[in-house]
Design a protein around this motif. Sequence first.
Motif, mmCIF file in Angstrom:
data_model
loop_
_atom_site.group_PDB
_atom_site.id
_atom_site.type_symbol
_atom_site.label_atom_id
_atom_site.label_comp_id
_atom_site.label_asym_id
_atom_site.label_seq_id
_atom_site.Cartn_x
_atom_site.Cartn_y
_atom_site.Cartn_z
ATOM 1 N N ARG A 81 140.198 58.294 133.791
ATOM 2 C CA ARG A 81 138.771 58.321 133.456
ATOM 3 C C ARG A 81 138.554 58.982 132.088
ATOM 4 O O ARG A 81 137.781 58.488 131.271
ATOM 5 N N GLU A 82 139.243 60.076 131.853
ATOM 6 C CA GLU A 82 139.124 60.773 130.568
ATOM 7 C C GLU A 82 139.608 59.876 129.425
ATOM 8 O O GLU A 82 138.971 59.785 128.378
ATOM 9 N N ALA A 83 140.741 59.205 129.637
ATOM 10 C CA ALA A 83 141.269 58.296 128.607
ATOM 11 C C ALA A 83 140.304 57.142 128.354
ATOM 12 O O ALA A 83 140.072 56.766 127.196
ATOM 13 N N PHE A 84 139.738 56.562 129.423
ATOM 14 C CA PHE A 84 138.792 55.455 129.256
ATOM 15 C C PHE A 84 137.547 55.889 128.504
ATOM 16 O O PHE A 84 137.027 55.159 127.665
ATOM 17 N N ALA A 85 137.033 57.081 128.818
ATOM 18 C CA ALA A 85 135.843 57.590 128.128
ATOM 19 C C ALA A 85 136.119 57.734 126.633
ATOM 20 O O ALA A 85 135.302 57.320 125.792
ATOM 21 N N LYS A 86 137.272 58.289 126.297
ATOM 22 C CA LYS A 86 137.634 58.442 124.879
ATOM 23 C C LYS A 86 137.854 57.081 124.227
ATOM 24 O O LYS A 86 137.462 56.872 123.081
#
Length: 180
Positions: free
Chosen positions: A80-85
């Motif tokens: 989720r963190e990678a997708f947001a970035k």
Amino acid sequence: MANRSQGLTLVYTGDGKGKTTAAVGLCVRAVGRGFKVLMLQFIKSPQRTYGEQIALEKLGVEVRQLGIGFTWTKTPEEHREAFAKAWAEAQREITSGNYDMIILDELNNALAITSFRVDDVLPLAEITDVIRNRPEKLHVVITGRSAAPEIQEIADLVTEMQPVKHYYEEGIPAVLGLEF
């Protein structure tokens, strides 16, 4: 009716092989015509190298792996963190006006994840809005299985790759130079 200088949205989806390969082919053609192209990869990790990355960088195309690999290799929160970035970076580059073509490789795969929540970090309505309102001459190419109906709706071209026969079925694993 579109004119020759208007940017288009092209989607390569389906369960068959060749979605990223088709996007790379468009990229090569565009670079041959002097276009500035950027490839953003939503699933692939910078911890590995990929054949398309090696080749495209030799042509002067920047390829950025923004993911962290297969969904089962890390926690949902890490993905989720990678997708947001990744989406923040994609949005910034799409609206920058710095490119003639941007490839959002495997964005469809990321949007289609159901094993954990992604709709808040990859907001489909925002994604389609940014693509609709991109700079006039920017071509956007989106790849990956299971393209959302909303993505297909805003596209000027949707090609669905369908498998007929695949060597995986014969027990042949991913092949260097063909899959990676």
